[in-house]
Structure formats: structure tokens, C-alpha cells
Design an enzyme around this catalytic site. Structure first.
Site, PDB file in Angstrom:
ATOM      1  N   LYS A  39      -5.786  -9.080  14.526  1.00  0.00           N
ATOM      2  CA  LYS A  39      -5.748 -10.169  13.541  1.00  0.00           C
ATOM      3  C   LYS A  39      -4.897 -11.294  14.113  1.00  0.00           C
ATOM      4  O   LYS A  39      -3.760 -11.052  14.519  1.00  0.00           O
ATOM      5  CB  LYS A  39      -5.110  -9.657  12.236  1.00  0.00           C
ATOM      6  CG  LYS A  39      -5.065 -10.711  11.146  1.00  0.00           C
ATOM      7  CD  LYS A  39      -3.737 -10.843  10.458  1.00  0.00           C
ATOM      8  CE  LYS A  39      -3.327  -9.665   9.614  1.00  0.00           C
ATOM      9  NZ  LYS A  39      -4.108  -9.543   8.392  1.00  0.00           N
ATOM     10  N   GLY A  61     -12.975  -5.866  -0.045  1.00  0.00           N
ATOM     11  CA  GLY A  61     -12.509  -6.865  -1.008  1.00  0.00           C
ATOM     12  C   GLY A  61     -11.943  -6.387  -2.335  1.00  0.00           C
ATOM     13  O   GLY A  61     -11.777  -7.190  -3.237  1.00  0.00           O
ATOM     14  N   GLY A  62     -11.710  -5.087  -2.471  1.00  0.00           N
ATOM     15  CA  GLY A  62     -11.192  -4.571  -3.745  1.00  0.00           C
ATOM     16  C   GLY A  62     -12.237  -3.774  -4.515  1.00  0.00           C
ATOM     17  O   GLY A  62     -11.960  -3.292  -5.617  1.00  0.00           O
ATOM     18  N   SER A 116     -16.667  -3.419   7.718  1.00  0.00           N
ATOM     19  CA  SER A 116     -15.368  -3.663   8.354  1.00  0.00           C
ATOM     20  C   SER A 116     -14.350  -3.537   7.228  1.00  0.00           C
ATOM     21  O   SER A 116     -13.772  -4.514   6.778  1.00  0.00           O
ATOM     22  CB  SER A 116     -15.331  -5.056   8.996  1.00  0.00           C
ATOM     23  OG  SER A 116     -14.031  -5.306   9.501  1.00  0.00           O
ATOM     24  N   LYS A 124      -9.799 -11.333  14.576  1.00  0.00           N
ATOM     25  CA  LYS A 124     -10.182 -11.613  13.191  1.00  0.00           C
ATOM     26  C   LYS A 124      -9.351 -12.751  12.628  1.00  0.00           C
ATOM     27  O   LYS A 124      -8.149 -12.845  12.908  1.00  0.00           O
ATOM     28  CB  LYS A 124      -9.960 -10.363  12.341  1.00  0.00           C
ATOM     29  CG  LYS A 124     -10.302 -10.582  10.877  1.00  0.00           C
ATOM     30  CD  LYS A 124      -9.799  -9.458   9.997  1.00  0.00           C
ATOM     31  CE  LYS A 124      -8.691  -9.970   9.106  1.00  0.00           C
ATOM     32  NZ  LYS A 124      -8.352  -9.043   8.007  1.00  0.00           N
ATOM     33  N   GLY A 170     -11.109  -2.299   4.959  1.00  0.00           N
ATOM     34  CA  GLY A 170      -9.690  -1.955   4.984  1.00  0.00           C
ATOM     35  C   GLY A 170      -9.443  -0.924   3.899  1.00  0.00           C
ATOM     36  O   GLY A 170      -9.423   0.289   4.125  1.00  0.00           O
ATOM     37  N   ARG A 171      -9.349  -1.435   2.654  1.00  0.00           N
ATOM     38  CA  ARG A 171      -9.020  -0.547   1.530  1.00  0.00           C
ATOM     39  C   ARG A 171     -10.062   0.549   1.324  1.00  0.00           C
ATOM     40  O   ARG A 171      -9.704   1.693   1.044  1.00  0.00           O
ATOM     41  CB  ARG A 171      -8.868  -1.382   0.252  1.00  0.00           C
ATOM     42  CG  ARG A 171      -7.547  -2.106   0.190  1.00  0.00           C
ATOM     43  CD  ARG A 171      -7.568  -3.231  -0.809  1.00  0.00           C
ATOM     44  NE  ARG A 171      -8.318  -4.387  -0.333  1.00  0.00           N
ATOM     45  CZ  ARG A 171      -8.482  -5.520  -1.010  1.00  0.00           C
ATOM     46  NH1 ARG A 171      -7.972  -5.626  -2.226  1.00  0.00           N
ATOM     47  NH2 ARG A 171      -9.128  -6.531  -0.505  1.00  0.00           N
ATOM     48  N   LYS A 214     -17.960 -11.598   9.023  1.00  0.00           N
ATOM     49  CA  LYS A 214     -17.377 -10.625   8.075  1.00  0.00           C
ATOM     50  C   LYS A 214     -17.317 -11.284   6.696  1.00  0.00           C
ATOM     51  O   LYS A 214     -16.324 -11.930   6.345  1.00  0.00           O
ATOM     52  CB  LYS A 214     -15.984 -10.199   8.555  1.00  0.00           C
ATOM     53  CG  LYS A 214     -15.269  -9.260   7.585  1.00  0.00           C
ATOM     54  CD  LYS A 214     -14.081  -8.580   8.240  1.00  0.00           C
ATOM     55  CE  LYS A 214     -13.278  -7.785   7.234  1.00  0.00           C
ATOM     56  NZ  LYS A 214     -12.329  -6.873   7.862  1.00  0.00           N
ATOM     57  N   ARG A 216       0.847  -1.214   0.000  1.00  0.00           N
ATOM     58  CA  ARG A 216       0.000   0.000   0.000  1.00  0.00           C
ATOM     59  C   ARG A 216       0.879   1.259   0.000  1.00  0.00           C
ATOM     60  O   ARG A 216       0.599   2.229  -0.691  1.00  0.00           O
ATOM     61  CB  ARG A 216      -0.905   0.023   1.225  1.00  0.00           C
ATOM     62  CG  ARG A 216      -1.742  -1.213   1.439  1.00  0.00           C
ATOM     63  CD  ARG A 216      -3.087  -1.178   0.714  1.00  0.00           C
ATOM     64  NE  ARG A 216      -3.901  -2.308   1.083  1.00  0.00           N
ATOM     65  CZ  ARG A 216      -3.961  -3.484   0.423  1.00  0.00           C
ATOM     66  NH1 ARG A 216      -3.254  -3.665  -0.676  1.00  0.00           N
ATOM     67  NH2 ARG A 216      -4.723  -4.464   0.857  1.00  0.00           N
ATOM     68  N   GLU A 227     -14.372 -14.592   9.237  1.00  0.00           N
ATOM     69  CA  GLU A 227     -14.269 -13.988   7.902  1.00  0.00           C
ATOM     70  C   GLU A 227     -13.985 -15.035   6.827  1.00  0.00           C
ATOM     71  O   GLU A 227     -12.833 -15.363   6.563  1.00  0.00           O
ATOM     72  CB  GLU A 227     -13.173 -12.905   7.881  1.00  0.00           C
ATOM     73  CG  GLU A 227     -13.080 -12.215   6.527  1.00  0.00           C
ATOM     74  CD  GLU A 227     -12.004 -11.125   6.455  1.00  0.00           C
ATOM     75  OE1 GLU A 227     -11.271 -10.923   7.446  1.00  0.00           O
ATOM     76  OE2 GLU A 227     -11.894 -10.494   5.396  1.00  0.00           O
TER      77      GLU A 227
END
Ligand code: 13P
Length: 340
Positions: free
Chosen positions: A97, A262-263, A289, A136, A291-292, A219, A33, A177
Site C-alpha cells: 500500500k 467494503g464492510g 482483493s 495499491k 481485507g475484512r 479494485k 481490528r 482502487e
């Protein structure tokens, strides 16, 4: 295990209009990232970045919990305050995590299984002492010619259930998840079929492992067209099919469902959540939940420059607010223009 306490934490994680910040990128993933924004990934740059996210005032309004990576849960801010304390001061719950990533699954070409069960009980006890109240574990299911196999779904669902049972024994809420990837050119119906199969398998294994569903959060991925599919399903179709799939598979004892992004693009992840929230009432609370879909914008705005911290915080606050509204079904595309 104190089920009432676990349920209280699970319900707090899906409090109305709030969702989870998935900031648990492994050192390898955060490096990727950071490469995109021209930032060298070091313990200090990772700390500086995450510190400004956690100090963003909008955390208080829109973020219920933060998933951390092992390094981050032990880190202190520049002024010496543990990052966990900064998260707690914002009213959010620290999480961790605990999976150790994926490894190839023997005799199943192209498929992986998530590792990390060995020694997990003692790691969970340590994480609880460090302040983690939820955890997670991500299983990864890929769709392709001839895959997934039953072997892959079963091995991953079994590991998720063993993880969840260990978490509850340590008074930690497990986020379960099972991610069906959106890579590939499959259509939305294939995603539906694989997601349904994996969720059925996961809840069967959670039952055998005697996991109290009241003290868990799911998740999942959304039911969505593969990113390379020629025809992309509409927002309404994604929302309808995702909810149909979840209603077929997820018992109402589960307090909440917090989607991964998920993108998906930032706005698609928000629009899909909003469309589902507008289709209520539902047996569980829906939220994010991400991230990206929460972090791509602040990473770009910050780009590693101390002078850009305020811009990074504004970008994060905006995405947190958009997704908080989407969790209530109160988002609209016009709000995107009002970047805070
Ligand atoms: P994304 O929202 O970027 O998919 O990340 C969520 C997550 O925690 C994946 O495990």
C-alpha cells in the site's frame, strides 16, 4: 517501463481461482481490528498474526498476491525469515500500500482526497528492492446529501492516475482502487450512478496520464445498497448491476478486476462474487482483493492466543477457499458448512 512484464504480473494476480489478500491495514486500522478481539496491537502481535496468515498452506492454492503495509514489508518472522520471503515461498506475489490515507478536501465539506504522491517515485524504487511487484492506492468517495461533488471525484481520479503512472515507471503494477463507500442509506441505483461517474472519471484520467491498462488491476466496490438502506438489493441484482456498470466503464484491455469487500458480511462478499462469475463470459477476469471478508474469521478464531493459531489458519483457509471457488463461479451456500 516493461509493459509485457507488468501485464504478466497483473495476469498472475488474477490467475483462475486465486485472489488477493489485502493485509495492508495501517497501524491505526489494525489496532481497531485487534481491539475487537481483545489483542494489544504491538509490532510483535501484528507480526505474529500476519506470519500465521502467510504460513497457511491454503495460500498456495487460493492467494495470488498479498498487499502489505510499510511496517510488514520490512518485518521478519520469529525465525528471522523476512515475511516477504514467506509470501514468495507460497507462490504469491508481495504488494504494498503506498497511499498515505485521506485528508479533508478544501471547500468540499464531508469529502476527502487521498494523499501520498510527494516522494512516491523514490518510495516505489525502495519497495521494488524490498520485493513489491504491485501496489495499491485507495481513493474514498462517500455518498450523502449533495455529495460526491465533481471536484472530489476529479481530484481523486487525478491522484489515482498520477500514482498509477509512477508505479508503471517503477515496474510495479498499480492496483487502482476508487472505493465508493457503502455507508449511508442510499439505494443501489444511487450507488450505481456514483460508481459509474467515478469509474468514467478514473479511466479518463488514466488515459491522460498515459497509463498502460494492460499492466493494471482495478479494485472497485460492488454496486450495492447502502448499509442503512431500508431495502437491500438481492444478490442477483447486485451482481447484474455491478457487471452492467463495469461493462459501461472498464476497457477490456484491463486484465482483471479484484473487488474490495467494503464492510459486506463474509458470506455476502463471497455470494456476490460467485453470482457475477456465474454470469460470464466477461472481458476481464473477476476475483477478490478482500481485507475484512478474508480476515474477520481468522482474527476471531485466533484472538491473540498462540494455542489458537491452527484454528485461525483453518478459518483463513476456509474463507480463502470459499472466495477462490466464488471467483470460478463454483461456490454454493452449502459449502459454507464444510469449514475446513
Ligand atoms: P476490505 O475488503 O476490508 O474493504 O479491504 C480491502 C482494501 O484493501 C481496502 O482498501
Amino acid at each position: 517501463m516493461n509493459i509485457a512484464e507488468l501485464e504478466k504480473i497483473a495476469r498472475a494476480l488474477v490467475a483462475p481461482g486465486k485472489g488477493i489478500l489485502a493485509a495492508d491495514e495501517s497501524s491505526g486500522t489494525i489496532q481497531k481490528r485487534f481491539e475487537k478481539i481483545g489483542v494489544q496491537s504491538t509490532a510483535d502481535s501484528r507480526r505474529d498474526y500476519r506470519e500465521f496468515l502467510f504460513r497457511t498452506p491454503a495460500m498456495r492454492e487460493f492467494i495470488s498476491g498479498v498487499i502489505l503495509y510499510d511496517e510488514t514489508i520490512r518485518q521478519t518472522a520469529k525465525d528471522g525469515t523476512p515475511l516477504v520471503k514467506i509470501i514468495e515461498a507460497s507462490g504469491a506475489i508481495p504488494g504494498i500500500k503506498v497511499d498515505a490515507g485521506t485528508k479533508p478536501l478544501p471547500a468540499c465539506p464531508g469529502e476527502v482526497v487521498t494523499e501520498g504522491l510527494d516522494g512516491l517515485a523514490s518510495r516505489l524504487a525502495d519497495y521494488h528492492k524490498l520485493g513489491a511487484r504491485f501496489a495499491k492506492w485507495r481513493a474514498v468517495i462517500d455518498i450523502g446529501p449533495g455529495i460526491p461533488s465533481y471536484d472530489c471525484l476529479h481530484a481523486n481520479a487525478h491522484a489515482l492516475a498520477r500514482y498509477a503512472a509512477l508505479c508503471q515507471a517503477a515496474n510495479i503494477v498499480p492496483i487502482v482502487e476508487p472505493e465508493v463507500l457503502m455507508d449511508g442509506d442510499h439505494d443501489i441505483d444511487r450507488c450505481y450512478a456514483v460508481t459509474e461517474w467515478m469509474l468514467k472519471e478514473t479511466y479518463q484520467e488514466l488515459y491522460y496520464a498515459k497509463v498502460a491498462l494492460e499492466g493494471t488491476i482495478l479494485k472497485p466496490n460492488m454496486v450495492i445498497s447502502g448499509v442503512k438502506a431500508a431495502r437491500q438489493a438481492s444478490v442477483q441484482d447486485v451482481a447484474k448491476l455491478t457487471l452492467k456498470c463495469l461493462k459501461e466503464c472498464v476497457p477490456p484491455a484491463v486484465p482483471g478486476i479484484a473487488f474490495l469487500s467494503g464492510g459486506q458480511s463474509d458470506e455476502a462478499a463471497t455470494a456476490h462474487l460467485d453470482a457475477m462469475s456465474k454470469m460470464g463470459p466477461l472481458p476481464w477476469t473477476l476475483t477478490f482483493s478482500y481485507g475484512r471478508a478474508l480476515q474477520a474469521a481468522p482474527q476471531k478464531a485466533w484472538s491473540g492466543k498462540p494455542d489458537n493459531v491452527a484454528a485461525g489458519q483453518r478459518a483463513f483457509a476456509h474463507r480463502a477457499r470459499m472466495n477462490g471457488l466464488a471467483a470460478l463461479g463454483k461456490w454454493s451456500p452449502s459449502l459454507e458448512k464444510e469449514a475446513a
